[in-house]
Design a protein around this motif. Structure first.
Motif, PDB file in Angstrom:
ATOM      1  N   VAL A  31       0.886  -1.178   0.000  1.00  0.00           N
ATOM      2  CA  VAL A  31       0.000   0.000   0.000  1.00  0.00           C
ATOM      3  C   VAL A  31       0.909   1.209   0.000  1.00  0.00           C
ATOM      4  CG1 VAL A  31      -1.782   1.266   1.242  1.00  0.00           C
ATOM      5  CG2 VAL A  31      -1.819  -1.230   1.245  1.00  0.00           C
ATOM      6  N   ASP A  32       0.694   2.111  -0.957  1.00  0.00           N
ATOM      7  CA  ASP A  32       1.687   3.166  -1.177  1.00  0.00           C
ATOM      8  C   ASP A  32       1.040   4.543  -1.245  1.00  0.00           C
ATOM      9  OD1 ASP A  32       4.175   4.226  -1.549  1.00  0.00           O
ATOM     10  OD2 ASP A  32       4.335   3.712  -3.660  1.00  0.00           O
ATOM     11  N   GLY A  33       0.551   5.014  -0.102  1.00  0.00           N
ATOM     12  CA  GLY A  33      -0.008   6.365  -0.032  1.00  0.00           C
ATOM     13  C   GLY A  33      -1.480   6.421  -0.378  1.00  0.00           C
ATOM     14  N   VAL A  34      -2.337   5.922   0.510  1.00  0.00           N
ATOM     15  CA  VAL A  34      -3.775   5.836   0.248  1.00  0.00           C
ATOM     16  C   VAL A  34      -4.536   6.726   1.216  1.00  0.00           C
ATOM     17  CG1 VAL A  34      -5.798   4.336   0.408  1.00  0.00           C
ATOM     18  CG2 VAL A  34      -3.757   3.542  -0.791  1.00  0.00           C
ATOM     19  N   ASP A  35      -5.438   7.540   0.670  1.00  0.00           N
ATOM     20  CA  ASP A  35      -6.425   8.294   1.450  1.00  0.00           C
ATOM     21  C   ASP A  35      -7.786   7.658   1.183  1.00  0.00           C
ATOM     22  OD1 ASP A  35      -4.437  10.097   2.258  1.00  0.00           O
ATOM     23  OD2 ASP A  35      -4.792  11.382   0.507  1.00  0.00           O
ATOM     24  N   PHE A  36      -8.508   7.336   2.258  1.00  0.00           N
ATOM     25  CA  PHE A  36      -9.731   6.548   2.097  1.00  0.00           C
ATOM     26  C   PHE A  36     -10.677   6.884   3.245  1.00  0.00           C
ATOM     27  CE2 PHE A  36     -11.994   2.347   2.448  1.00  0.00           C
ATOM     28  CZ  PHE A  36     -12.583   2.371   1.200  1.00  0.00           C
ATOM     29  N   VAL A  37     -11.947   7.103   2.921  1.00  0.00           N
ATOM     30  CA  VAL A  37     -12.938   7.473   3.937  1.00  0.00           C
ATOM     31  C   VAL A  37     -14.194   6.629   3.737  1.00  0.00           C
ATOM     32  CG1 VAL A  37     -14.413   9.306   4.849  1.00  0.00           C
ATOM     33  CG2 VAL A  37     -12.088   9.839   4.111  1.00  0.00           C
ATOM     34  N   VAL A  38     -14.759   6.147   4.860  1.00  0.00           N
ATOM     35  CA  VAL A  38     -16.041   5.456   4.838  1.00  0.00           C
ATOM     36  C   VAL A  38     -16.957   6.151   5.833  1.00  0.00           C
ATOM     37  CG1 VAL A  38     -17.272   3.277   5.126  1.00  0.00           C
ATOM     38  CG2 VAL A  38     -14.901   3.265   4.323  1.00  0.00           C
ATOM     39  N   ARG A  39     -18.162   6.516   5.384  1.00  0.00           N
ATOM     40  CA  ARG A  39     -19.122   7.204   6.237  1.00  0.00           C
ATOM     41  C   ARG A  39     -20.290   6.288   6.585  1.00  0.00           C
ATOM     42  NH1 ARG A  39     -17.272  10.641   2.291  1.00  0.00           N
ATOM     43  NH2 ARG A  39     -16.196  12.511   3.057  1.00  0.00           N
ATOM     44  N   ALA A 213     -18.819  -7.070 -11.217  1.00  0.00           N
ATOM     45  CA  ALA A 213     -20.260  -7.305 -11.247  1.00  0.00           C
ATOM     46  C   ALA A 213     -20.806  -7.459  -9.829  1.00  0.00           C
ATOM     47  CB  ALA A 213     -20.567  -8.545 -12.072  1.00  0.00           C
ATOM     48  N   VAL A 214     -20.046  -8.111  -8.959  1.00  0.00           N
ATOM     49  CA  VAL A 214     -20.466  -8.279  -7.570  1.00  0.00           C
ATOM     50  C   VAL A 214     -20.547  -6.921  -6.875  1.00  0.00           C
ATOM     51  CG1 VAL A 214     -19.711  -9.152  -5.322  1.00  0.00           C
ATOM     52  CG2 VAL A 214     -19.636 -10.637  -7.325  1.00  0.00           C
ATOM     53  N   VAL A 215     -19.543  -6.101  -7.066  1.00  0.00           N
ATOM     54  CA  VAL A 215     -19.510  -4.793  -6.413  1.00  0.00           C
ATOM     55  C   VAL A 215     -20.657  -3.912  -6.899  1.00  0.00           C
ATOM     56  CG1 VAL A 215     -18.161  -2.679  -6.151  1.00  0.00           C
ATOM     57  CG2 VAL A 215     -17.033  -4.897  -6.025  1.00  0.00           C
ATOM     58  N   ARG A 216     -20.932  -3.980  -8.180  1.00  0.00           N
ATOM     59  CA  ARG A 216     -21.993  -3.136  -8.750  1.00  0.00           C
ATOM     60  C   ARG A 216     -23.347  -3.448  -8.122  1.00  0.00           C
ATOM     61  NH1 ARG A 216     -22.642  -1.952 -15.212  1.00  0.00           N
ATOM     62  NH2 ARG A 216     -24.058  -0.166 -15.013  1.00  0.00           N
ATOM     63  N   GLN A 217     -23.535  -4.690  -7.689  1.00  0.00           N
ATOM     64  CA  GLN A 217     -24.815  -5.108  -7.152  1.00  0.00           C
ATOM     65  C   GLN A 217     -25.127  -4.463  -5.811  1.00  0.00           C
ATOM     66  OE1 GLN A 217     -25.346  -9.374  -7.113  1.00  0.00           O
ATOM     67  NE2 GLN A 217     -26.999  -9.282  -5.603  1.00  0.00           N
ATOM     68  N   VAL A 218     -24.095  -4.174  -5.022  1.00  0.00           N
ATOM     69  CA  VAL A 218     -24.356  -3.731  -3.640  1.00  0.00           C
ATOM     70  C   VAL A 218     -23.726  -2.390  -3.272  1.00  0.00           C
ATOM     71  CG1 VAL A 218     -24.651  -6.087  -2.792  1.00  0.00           C
ATOM     72  CG2 VAL A 218     -22.368  -5.070  -2.813  1.00  0.00           C
ATOM     73  N   ALA A 219     -22.738  -1.900  -4.020  1.00  0.00           N
ATOM     74  CA  ALA A 219     -21.970  -0.734  -3.584  1.00  0.00           C
ATOM     75  C   ALA A 219     -22.651   0.578  -3.957  1.00  0.00           C
ATOM     76  CB  ALA A 219     -20.566  -0.776  -4.176  1.00  0.00           C
ATOM     77  N   SER A 220     -22.547   1.553  -3.062  1.00  0.00           N
ATOM     78  CA  SER A 220     -23.003   2.906  -3.365  1.00  0.00           C
ATOM     79  C   SER A 220     -21.847   3.779  -3.843  1.00  0.00           C
ATOM     80  CB  SER A 220     -23.632   3.544  -2.117  1.00  0.00           C
ATOM     81  OG  SER A 220     -22.722   3.531  -1.025  1.00  0.00           O
ATOM     82  N   ARG A 221     -20.612   3.398  -3.480  1.00  0.00           N
ATOM     83  CA  ARG A 221     -19.416   4.110  -3.911  1.00  0.00           C
ATOM     84  C   ARG A 221     -18.327   3.104  -4.216  1.00  0.00           C
ATOM     85  NH1 ARG A 221     -15.321   6.995  -1.121  1.00  0.00           N
ATOM     86  NH2 ARG A 221     -16.293   6.515   0.888  1.00  0.00           N
ATOM     87  N   VAL A 222     -17.451   3.435  -5.162  1.00  0.00           N
ATOM     88  CA  VAL A 222     -16.420   2.502  -5.615  1.00  0.00           C
ATOM     89  C   VAL A 222     -15.063   3.195  -5.584  1.00  0.00           C
ATOM     90  CG1 VAL A 222     -15.562   1.150  -7.575  1.00  0.00           C
ATOM     91  CG2 VAL A 222     -18.006   1.185  -7.075  1.00  0.00           C
ATOM     92  N   ALA A 223     -14.042   2.454  -5.125  1.00  0.00           N
ATOM     93  CA  ALA A 223     -12.654   2.910  -5.194  1.00  0.00           C
ATOM     94  C   ALA A 223     -11.859   1.838  -5.928  1.00  0.00           C
ATOM     95  CB  ALA A 223     -12.078   3.130  -3.800  1.00  0.00           C
ATOM     96  N   VAL A 224     -11.068   2.256  -6.910  1.00  0.00           N
ATOM     97  CA  VAL A 224     -10.306   1.328  -7.749  1.00  0.00           C
ATOM     98  C   VAL A 224      -8.833   1.420  -7.380  1.00  0.00           C
ATOM     99  CG1 VAL A 224      -9.758   0.640 -10.117  1.00  0.00           C
ATOM    100  CG2 VAL A 224     -11.990   1.658  -9.598  1.00  0.00           C
TER     101      VAL A 224
END
Length: 324
Positions: A31-39, A213-224
């Protein structure tokens, strides 16, 4: 922010490499410099190829691994340097569901003992009624308490893993490839279970997956993620309908279209994924990118809003033109 359950700022996780002399002093930049937020109320999909650093990021976020640099805040409190017994109250807020339920459940313990362990770690002695209620929440029954993991199917074992994570009543579940080891029909059942639990208990999720396809079914936000960094993030509808980063566009072009006779323009990436021991200069994706130019090798691009959106961001000097 008061509604933030998890915040990672500049998180890095490096692993030392031992062995050959020419690798001395090198490190795997998982992991090389990640900013990530979950609300609160969010279901965030964390996607990318195998080896992109998704699972390592999940373990750093739950403090199963110490970050090499950066800060980890859970529920608004900085827990980067919290260790040992002091982590126990922190872990009541955030729990991890592991990828392989067979490997994550102790084969020598009954289901009742497995579910009791988190309670005891928090200094609580659960009643049988509490354990039965946990199993019922995930679609199992009280008669399963005396059985052992090898007596269950893969989908049932994953339900037990989810029940164990729910035992301390967390606010956020990080699910590390929770359905990748399951049959397709069972995958749908587990995803529906997660959705029902989200509505019933008010949970938030980080869903780690390589199956878009799995993520699309349930996620409201996506990070790649790519090579330890987040290259694009935003609302799921925008990322899927108008990907801004060339890597995201290439990933989506490989998703099968569920319509007979329908065609999709495939983007076949050249070369192999670079080693995280010696990543490319500048943009980590430039060695495989079909839009790369000289500037891409000089400095790593940062996440910036794409045209026409404030929440959709991409780390690219030449993002795709939005089609919305």
């Amino acid at each position: 922010m008061p509604d933030e359950l998890l915040r990672l700022d500049g998180v890095r996780k490096y692993f030392g490499v031992r062995g050959a002399p020419w690798r001395e002093g090198k490190a795997v930049r998982a992991v090389d410099g990640v900013d990530f937020v979950v609300r609160k109320g969010e279901t965030v999909g964390l996607v990318g190829e195998s080896g992109s650093g998704k699972s390592t990021l999940a373990r750093v976020a739950t403090r199963l691994l110490d970050p090499t640099a950066g800060t980890v805040a859970i529920g608004g409190a900085d827990v980067t340097k919290v260790r040992g017994r002091k982590l126990r109250p922190v872990r009541r807020k955030i729990q991890l569901v592991f990828q392989d339920p067979q490997a994550s459940l102790n084969p020598r313990q009954s289901v009742g003992t497995i579910l009791t362990t988190p309670f005891r770690a928090q200094g609580v002695r659960p009643t049988r009624a509490q354990l039965v209620d946990l199993l019922r929440q995930v679609g199992l029954s009280g008669e399963h308490l005396e059985r052992y993991p090898h007596e269950f199917s893969g989908g049932q074992r994953q339900r037990i893993g989810i029940a164990r994570a729910l035992s301390v009543q967390p606010e956020l579940l990080i699910c590390d490839e929770p359905v990748s080891a399951l049959d397709v029909s069972v995958q749908a059942q587990v995803l529906n279970l997660l959705a029902d639990l989200r509505d019933e208990l008010g949970l938030s999720y980080v869903l780690v997956a390589h199956d878009l396809a799995v993520v699309r079914q349930v996620a409201s936000r996506v990070a790649v993620m790519y090579l330890g960094t987040i290259v694009e993030e935003g609302p799921a509808a925008e990322v899927y309908s108008a990907p801004a980063h060339p890597y995201t566009k290439a990933l989506l072009s490989a998703v099968p279209v569920p319509e007979p006779g329908a065609e999709r323009d495939r983007i076949v990436l050249s070369g192999d994924v670079p080693t995280p021991i010696d990543p490319p200069s500048g943009c980590p994706f430039r060695t495989r990118c079909y839009k790369a130019e000289d500037v891409c090798a000089t400095k790593r691009p940062v996440l910036e809003p794409v045209e026409g959106s404030t929440e959709h961001r991409a780390a690219c000097y030449f993002p795709e033109t939005p089609t919305l």
